[in-house]
Design an enzyme around this catalytic site. Structure first.
Site, PDB file in Angstrom:
ATOM      1  N   HIS A 223     102.021 -39.725  25.349  1.00 20.69           N
ATOM      2  CA  HIS A 223     100.830 -38.906  25.615  1.00 20.69           C
ATOM      3  C   HIS A 223      99.597 -39.805  25.616  1.00 20.69           C
ATOM      4  CE1 HIS A 223     102.217 -34.579  25.046  1.00 20.69           C
ATOM      5  NE2 HIS A 223     103.320 -35.302  24.944  1.00 20.69           N
TER       6      HIS A 223
ATOM      7  N   ALA B 254      97.740 -41.164  28.162  1.00 17.28           N
ATOM      8  CA  ALA B 254      97.816 -42.388  28.986  1.00 17.28           C
ATOM      9  C   ALA B 254      96.528 -42.692  29.745  1.00 17.28           C
ATOM     10  CB  ALA B 254      98.985 -42.287  29.956  1.00 17.28           C
ATOM     11  N   SER B 255      95.613 -41.721  29.851  1.00 15.71           N
ATOM     12  CA  SER B 255      94.352 -42.009  30.564  1.00 15.71           C
ATOM     13  C   SER B 255      93.593 -43.107  29.835  1.00 15.71           C
ATOM     14  CB  SER B 255      93.463 -40.764  30.606  1.00 15.71           C
ATOM     15  OG  SER B 255      94.043 -39.789  31.416  1.00 15.71           O
TER      16      SER B 255
ATOM     17  N   ASP C 287     102.331 -27.802  28.399  1.00 14.81           N
ATOM     18  CA  ASP C 287     101.933 -28.984  27.630  1.00 14.81           C
ATOM     19  C   ASP C 287     101.319 -28.532  26.299  1.00 14.81           C
ATOM     20  OD1 ASP C 287     101.405 -31.727  27.237  1.00 14.81           O
ATOM     21  OD2 ASP C 287      99.407 -31.566  28.138  1.00 14.81           O
ATOM     22  N   HIS C 288     101.737 -29.114  25.210  1.00 14.11           N
ATOM     23  CA  HIS C 288     101.209 -28.796  23.869  1.00 14.11           C
ATOM     24  C   HIS C 288     101.247 -27.298  23.548  1.00 14.11           C
ATOM     25  CE1 HIS C 288      99.933 -32.883  22.929  1.00 14.11           C
ATOM     26  NE2 HIS C 288      99.538 -32.979  24.177  1.00 14.11           N
TER      27      HIS C 288
ATOM     28  N   THR D 295      93.117 -36.624  31.391  1.00 15.44           N
ATOM     29  CA  THR D 295      91.672 -36.891  31.484  1.00 15.44           C
ATOM     30  C   THR D 295      91.280 -37.603  32.778  1.00 15.44           C
ATOM     31  OG1 THR D 295      91.588 -36.996  29.087  1.00 15.44           O
ATOM     32  CG2 THR D 295      89.733 -37.968  30.253  1.00 15.44           C
TER      33      THR D 295
ATOM     34  N   GLY E  58      92.012 -37.930  25.775  1.00 16.60           N
ATOM     35  CA  GLY E  58      90.600 -37.999  26.147  1.00 16.60           C
ATOM     36  C   GLY E  58      90.154 -39.406  26.497  1.00 16.60           C
TER      37      GLY E  58
HETATM   38  P1  13P Z   1      95.020 -37.995  28.464  1.00 12.08           P
HETATM   39  O1  13P Z   1      94.046 -36.887  28.645  1.00 12.08           O
HETATM   40  O2  13P Z   1      94.513 -39.031  27.533  1.00 12.08           O
HETATM   41  O3  13P Z   1      95.498 -38.549  29.747  1.00 12.08           O
HETATM   42  O4  13P Z   1      96.299 -37.368  27.718  1.00 12.08           O
HETATM   43  C1  13P Z   1      97.193 -36.620  28.464  1.00 12.08           C
HETATM   44  C2  13P Z   1      98.161 -35.909  27.603  1.00 12.08           C
HETATM   45  O5  13P Z   1      98.722 -36.427  26.672  1.00 12.08           O
HETATM   46  C3  13P Z   1      98.458 -34.505  27.947  1.00 12.08           C
HETATM   47  O6  13P Z   1      99.361 -33.943  27.079  1.00 12.08           O
HETATM   48 ZN    ZN Z   2      99.248 -34.772  25.105  1.00  8.36          ZN
END
Ligand code: 13P
Ligand code: ZN
Length: 286
Positions: A206, A208-209, A82-83, A231, A179
């Site tokens: 991205h 989604a939390s 991821d990233h 998150t 976050g």
């Molecule tokens: P959140 O931490 O807001 O769920 O984002 C997740 C994300 O995009 C991971 O790449």
């Molecule tokens: Zn992300």
């Protein structure tokens, strides 16, 4: 099953109008929990680790844990970087056995993002592994990358970006942030519909939390095929461990509080899988 790539998972999700949930994992317990929840839901699932998570242990250690846990489950499981922030890390993850890669050049100007992503895409192509790129950007803080505001993806640029880089999927900026949301995000869901019309590869949401369930489902209905959740799971795991230790301050067995964290992650993962609509979809991917 052995770890699978995200290619067929996301193609099936795009075709059938749901999203595969992608969960960030930080340790063995979270890997076990995410796979256990997905197996219970008969859902395909993506485990993912950021660069700082990889650095906490190593790509090999995460890949070995994920492969061993996936081996026992009868659902497709992918392990995704991821990233990804460097070509060295992409190579490292590929060598370790990651079955999906993201390279994030979204902080660069367009031309540089294209060149940076294209180079990573060629490494992945050689390894037969799909790659996610990002255009526009997600606000907030993920890892060491902090972004002041959300950058909405420009549709014209997106068409060019996908064509010139050869990415297999595209993370887009529609107003979400990484976050905990300090204030309600200003989303542009209509932009997803526009991008879906113009972009052939699966689209990724991205941050989604903290979004309302209906908002996530609307994004999926408009064309999102992968939803990233980090998150919320970190909070669930940590809170459960904290509560366990507060109740039993004399506990010194990591298995006991680790198990409490694992149970909390299983519960939340099940909820998120249902929201993404990917329960019962494991058999669609072969
Ligand atoms: P959140 O931490 O807001 O769920 O984002 C997740 C994300 O995009 C991971 O790449
Ligand atoms: Zn992300």
């Amino acid at each position: 099953m052995p770890l699978t790539t995200t290619e067929k998972m996301l193609a099936a999700a795009k075709k059938n109008g749901y999203a595969v949930a992608a969960f960030n994992c930080e340790n063995m317990e979270m890997i076990q929990a995410i796979i256990a929840a997905a197996a219970e839901m008969n859902a395909p699932v993506i485990l993912q680790t950021t660069p700082s998570t990889v650095n906490y242990a190593s790509a090999r250690l995460f890949a070995a844990n994920a492969a061993a846990a996936a081996e026992k489950a009868d659902i497709p499981v992918a392990l995704h970087l991821d990233h990804g922030n460097s070509h060295e890390l992409v190579k490292d993850a590929l060598d370790a056995g990651y079955t999906s890669i993201m390279i994030d050049g979204s902080h660069f100007p367009l031309e540089e993002n294209i060149a940076f992503t294209k180079k990573a895409a060629s490494l992945c192509l050689m390894a037969g592994i799909p790659i996610e790129g990002e255009l526009g950007h997600v606000g907030g803080k993920e890892d060491d990358l902090e972004s002041a505001g959300a950058g909405y993806t420009d549709p014209e640029e997106a068409v060019r970006f996908v064509k010139e880089t050869g990415v297999s999927s595209l993370a887009i900026g529609v107003g979400t942030a990484h976050g905990v949301y300090a204030k309600k995000p200003v989303l542009n869901p209509q932009l997803i519909s526009i991008l879906k019309e113009r972009i052939t590869v699966p689209l990724v949401l991205h941050g989604a939390s903290g979004l309302d369930d209906e908002v996530v489902q609307d994004c999926i209905a408009r064309g999102i095929s992968k939803v990233n959740i980090a998150t919320d799971l970190r909070i669930a795991y940590t809170q459960a461990v904290r509560e366990y230790l507060q109740k039993d301050p004399g506990c010194f067995d990591p298995k006991k509080y680790g198990n409490a964290g694992r149970e909390a992650v299983i519960k939340l993962t099940i909820k998120r899988i249902k929201i993404c609509g990917c329960q019962g979809r494991a058999g669609e991917i072969n």
